[in-house]
Design an enzyme around this catalytic site. Sequence first.
Site: not given
Ligand code: 3HC
Length: 698
Positions: A68, A108, A111, A131
């Site tokens: 997400a 997400g 998912e 998450e």
């Molecule tokens: N939403 C918004 N922005 C995000 C994001 C997300 N899910 N994931 C990463 N970003 C942004 C970061 O803030 C960063 O922004 P910036 O360059 O402006 O600082 C940019 O993307 C790059 O991120 P990273 O520096 O972390 O890049 P990496 O290549 O090191 O890692 C990644 C990539 C493994 C995808 C890592 O960013 C990550 O773990 N992201 C989060 C993944 C996550 O937690 N997903 C679950 C979200 S909650 C959800 O999905 C709810 C659902 O169940 C309904």
Amino acid sequence: MAESIELSESVRLEREGDVALVIVNNPPVNALSWHVRQGLFDGMNQAVESGAKAIVVICDGRTFIAGADISEFGGSVPKAASLQEVQSAMEDAPVPVIAAIHGTALGGGLEVALCAHYRVAVDSAKFGLPEVNLGLLPGAGGTQRLPRLVGVAKALEMMTTGRHISSGEAEEGGLVDDVVEGGPEELKVAAIAFADKAIAESLPLVRVRDRNELVEAHKGDDQIFADFRKAIARKTRGFLAPEYNIRCIEAAVNEPFEDGLKTEGKLFMELMTGPQSAAQRYYFFAERAANKIPDIAKDTPLIDVQKVGVLGAGTMGGGITMNFVNVGIPVTIVERDQESLDKGLAVVRKNYERSRSTTAEQVEERMALITGSTSKQDFADCDMVIEAVFEDMDLKQSIFRELDEICKPGALLASNTSALDVNKIADATSRPESVIGMHFFSPANVMKLLENVRGDKSSDSVVATTMAIGKKIKKVSVMVGVCPGFVGNRMLFMRGAEAERMLMEGATPAQIDSVLFDFGFPMGPFSMSDLAGLDIGWKEAESSSSTIREILCENGRRGQKNGRGYYTYDAETRAATPDPEVEQFIKDFAISKGHEQREVTDQEILERLLYPMVNEGAKILEEKIAIRGSDIDVVWVNGYGWPVYRGGPMHWADSVGLAEIVSKIEEYSSSLGGKHWELSPLLKQLAADGGQLQTHVG
Ligand code: 3HC
Ligand code: NAI
């Protein structure tokens, strides 16, 4: 070239024969922003309407959908298809839907993939429901679908740790139907081939939600959950989200799918609107913001670090060395004599041998990357040298003078000092622009934090290289300025001073420690001292019963290492028990110094330990030692065990309310006195203006 229809600003529809491709392009990580959801939803419908016989969902750029869009949480976004609508459109499509996965299918994103009828991935892809690390649970059916595909035990492990699993593991676990070698091009070809096969062989439209065998196998089986809860209890103490994830999997097992979804939705909302997830989501962005140094251009040339030198093979030098060889960078480690060198290298070897994640072959590979020496001349070809000798300014200065003579021009010269003035160290050389602090935390091969200390003259290239190398060795790096103790230890001193004071007033070590433990720290200051050893820096001949520490050492209490410190330790279990003897020592000492004894409440202990830290954090921001308030939180979460579900001291202070904190600091300042209670003007001003510490930029 195939015709391409723009479905939204980030999603387009293409056609390859009978197969429609719904392609997401939402850099940097293809997060499920509102326009991605709308595009996917429209893509499904339009593909079917156009007569496509199969649909492939695939992404441009570096990854499949990584989750997400966290930045949309809690904000207002344009109305668009919900994630659930997208998922239903996929799952109920009348033609096979294939998710084609590269990079990371997370949260997400996974998912969404779980609503495809089939999943094809490249061998380098990673899958996870992270998450939990945002204080959440998968809120788009992941908690109900994942256990149906991979089984209850694996789902429990994946969802409570957020661990990313490899394609191989995913295929073995039944999460992926086909794995191909190669990159995005090979993936596209393979996904279209899979789709063609699905059409040709009329493969069934498999809906994960209908696959009940794996969950039904555990219906009524409470034991698996009880055992799992017990196994993770220590690691997840204080966190709500792991428990909520488990409850959802219990629902997947014991309730029909639709009811399970309702349970998931209810628990998701509880977490989403609660303080823990707010703190953890804040922290996610805080850690990423810390990478950015505003006055350093993105294209600043970096020093090419191919070979590293480490001076000193003690507690820190050995651990620092491991960080580099772990990522394949050779290290020359220099000690003052062969005996110390052998001792240091033996500790490194033992650490590797003890580690369960390192095979015997890897131990040898890593040790082979280390060259031991007793001559600093061997640093001549190193691109960077990190000094980790005793904490002594004269020694450090003389060493930097030598390094200046030996090291090649342009080499980065770093000190691991934990509190000394990096400018003074830099000025001992003829090239202060090459000098910087790199404050690793002990054990340096384990602790994530790297508190980098920028000297007044550190060059842009040195600053940028230090941050880049931190990322390379998988640390969480924060850049701070020069001041005694830098950010972390400077704030810690304030907490320590107040803890000692409260002992004198009648609080016990166990009471103080337990207040911090209950707050979420792994341990309090007295347990920490016992762990480190009470006799560090203690000299028997000079000891004169002038502090509690001296008294304890004089009475043979050296800490955990001899089973007696502030606490007494069980020889076998190492369990700590408060010791009346220690409490009597403290009481006698306090009375001899004229301190009246009284009951100190837990609330007072908490305020007196943490508010001076908040105050000091504000002073650090005032002095521009930290770039932003959130950097201070990153230091405390990664270096000192501040519970991430409370965001860090700046975020926590904002959540308590700055006005409340200011009024308490003013009270304590007038009743107790002391420099650390002098109110920070910035804190006062932010409290008056309704501002925040966590968003403050120094
Ligand atoms: N939403 C918004 N922005 C995000 C994001 C997300 N899910 N994931 C990463 N970003 C942004 C970061 O803030 C960063 O922004 P910036 O360059 O402006 O600082 C940019 O993307 C790059 O991120 P990273 O520096 O972390 O890049 P990496 O290549 O090191 O890692 C990644 C990539 C493994 C995808 C890592 O960013 C990550 O773990 N992201 C989060 C993944 C996550 O937690 N997903 C679950 C979200 S909650 C959800 O999905 C709810 C659902 O169940 C309904
Ligand atoms: P240590 O005493 O374990 O190791 C220091 C090593 O340096 C010893 O092995 C010693 O033989 C060697 N040494 C001393 N002078 C030398 C010289 N002239 N040439 C070559 N080697 C020499 O000390 P530790 O704990 O590793 O600390 C090192 C530095 O790291 C200090 O500046 C300390 O403040 C800092 N630090 C320590 C932390 C800790 O928790 N121990 C945490 C963060 C930083």
